[in-house]
Design an enzyme around this catalytic site. Sequence first.
Site, PDB file in Angstrom:
ATOM      1  N   TYR A  24       0.788  -1.227   0.000  1.00 58.11           N
ATOM      2  CA  TYR A  24       0.000   0.000   0.000  1.00 58.11           C
ATOM      3  C   TYR A  24       0.824   1.284   0.000  1.00 58.11           C
ATOM      4  CZ  TYR A  24      -3.568  -3.388   1.187  1.00 58.11           C
ATOM      5  OH  TYR A  24      -4.398  -4.477   1.170  1.00 58.11           O
ATOM      6  N   HIS A 101      -9.209   0.847  -5.547  1.00 53.64           N
ATOM      7  CA  HIS A 101      -8.283   0.035  -4.755  1.00 53.64           C
ATOM      8  C   HIS A 101      -6.874   0.580  -4.972  1.00 53.64           C
ATOM      9  CE1 HIS A 101     -11.295  -2.956  -3.829  1.00 53.64           C
ATOM     10  NE2 HIS A 101     -11.709  -2.813  -5.066  1.00 53.64           N
ATOM     11  N   ILE A 102      -6.120   0.731  -3.912  1.00 50.42           N
ATOM     12  CA  ILE A 102      -4.751   1.231  -3.995  1.00 50.42           C
ATOM     13  C   ILE A 102      -3.861   0.222  -4.715  1.00 50.42           C
ATOM     14  CG2 ILE A 102      -2.721   1.836  -2.615  1.00 50.42           C
ATOM     15  CD1 ILE A 102      -4.752   3.020  -0.551  1.00 50.42           C
ATOM     16  N   SER A 103      -4.019  -1.048  -4.378  1.00 53.78           N
ATOM     17  CA  SER A 103      -3.218  -2.095  -5.027  1.00 53.78           C
ATOM     18  C   SER A 103      -3.971  -2.642  -6.233  1.00 53.78           C
ATOM     19  CB  SER A 103      -2.934  -3.234  -4.039  1.00 53.78           C
ATOM     20  OG  SER A 103      -4.137  -3.923  -3.727  1.00 53.78           O
TER      21      SER A 103
END
Length: 164
Positions: A24, A101-103
Amino acid sequence: MAAKIMILNGPNLNFLGIREPHIYGRTTLQEIEASCQALADLLGASISFHQSNMEGELVGLIQSAHGKADAIIINPAGYSFTSIALIDALKIFEGVKIELHISNIHARDELHRHSITSGACAAVICGLGPYGYLAAMLAAVQKLGQLPATIPPALHGLAAAGQA
């Protein structure tokens, strides 16, 4: 009319910057909120930014957006993979809905690969890190008709100059 955007963050995102930085990154949720506010100011939009570890509270926030927000950007985090309640609440909201979503969840382990909440949203942005929030805001404002879908011809020269 200025866009009103609600940005929702699910469980454990209050620990961004500390939690699994190899996935993250080190940017905190407070830093992301400040970036979102700066972009909102540039766009003439308003944002409300929330984080909750409780599913029911997130459902309540989505319901509170009815008639008050034009768009919801949601990072459901762990609830992406389990929450029928979030899906149902998102389906009620009539404005623009973007999941974030960050990832890149599609490159993660099997447990984190399939978001069931995505089906209730117009778009999904993943894998851009904290910049995904800004991309989601731009996409929401564009979907609301307040930004063009493409670079206007008058700006093509500027785009070319930036590549030199």
